[in-house]
Design an enzyme around this catalytic site. Structure first.
Site, PDB file in Angstrom:
ATOM      1  N   ALA A   2       4.720  57.123  33.232  1.00  0.00           N
ATOM      2  CA  ALA A   2       3.845  56.645  34.299  1.00  0.00           C
ATOM      3  C   ALA A   2       4.644  55.931  35.398  1.00  0.00           C
ATOM      4  CB  ALA A   2       2.778  55.712  33.737  1.00  0.00           C
ATOM      5  N   GLY A  39       6.107  58.689  37.341  1.00  0.00           N
ATOM      6  CA  GLY A  39       5.026  59.386  38.038  1.00  0.00           C
ATOM      7  C   GLY A  39       4.480  58.603  39.209  1.00  0.00           C
ATOM      8  N   ASP A  40       4.397  57.291  39.063  1.00  0.00           N
ATOM      9  CA  ASP A  40       3.929  56.428  40.150  1.00  0.00           C
ATOM     10  C   ASP A  40       4.834  56.576  41.371  1.00  0.00           C
ATOM     11  OD1 ASP A  40       2.396  54.132  41.312  1.00  0.00           O
ATOM     12  OD2 ASP A  40       4.333  53.119  41.084  1.00  0.00           O
ATOM     13  N   ALA A  41       6.134  56.562  41.149  1.00  0.00           N
ATOM     14  CA  ALA A  41       7.091  56.672  42.254  1.00  0.00           C
ATOM     15  C   ALA A  41       7.030  58.056  42.912  1.00  0.00           C
ATOM     16  CB  ALA A  41       8.506  56.381  41.762  1.00  0.00           C
ATOM     17  N   GLU A  86       3.753  58.318  44.864  1.00  0.00           N
ATOM     18  CA  GLU A  86       3.842  57.473  46.072  1.00  0.00           C
ATOM     19  C   GLU A  86       4.670  58.163  47.151  1.00  0.00           C
ATOM     20  OE1 GLU A  86       3.397  54.125  48.601  1.00  0.00           O
ATOM     21  OE2 GLU A  86       2.507  54.284  46.608  1.00  0.00           O
TER      22      GLU A  86
END
Length: 139
Positions: free
Chosen positions: A13, A16-18, A21
């Site tokens: 996660a 995945g967040d980076a 974004e």
């Protein structure tokens, strides 16, 4: 580096967040936004937990078995959550980020592009019922 199966889903996660974004920021620039204030405001609407949970819900019927496993691991990961969002929504957002991290680590760029190409359409569909999302994610 360990395989994605050996990784903590929160680590997936995190990645995945980076990745998501970066896609959001690039997408907004390509969509014609130029003022930083507008970019920031729009970016928030894309990365908020509710939006990510809604995107996941829309994608779920089209995910394969391995992707469903990644989602379930991400959803069930133990970790804190912010006070400004309910735990169910936050866990589904974490599941979406885990899925994006999985795609990144396994080099599934086309699969990621497919999912990201649907985000604007999904965002326009309005709010979802949490109970319907729970039914889709039941094991």
């Amino acid at each position: 580096m360990r395989s994605w199966q050996e990784m903590n889903p929160l680590t997936l996660a995190y990645l995945g967040d980076a990745v998501y974004e970066l896609w959001v920021r690039t997408h907004l620039l390509e969509s014609g936004y130029e003022k930083v204030k507008d970019l920031h405001k729009q970016a928030i609407s894309y990365v908020r937990a509710g939006t990510q949970a809604r995107v996941l819900q829309a994608l779920l019927p089209e995910l394969d078995e391995v992707e469903h496993q990644v989602v379930l691991r991400g959803r069930n990961a133990k970790g804190g959550y912010p006070k400004n969002v309910d735990v169910v929504t936050y866990r589904h957002a974490t599941a979406f980020e885990s899925l994006v991290g999985y795609w990144q680590l396994t080099g599934q760029v086309q699969r990621m592009q497919w999912a990201f190409s649907r985000v604007d359409e999904i965002m326009g569909e309005g709010p979802t019922e949490e109970s319907s999302m729970e039914n889709l994610l039941e094991e």
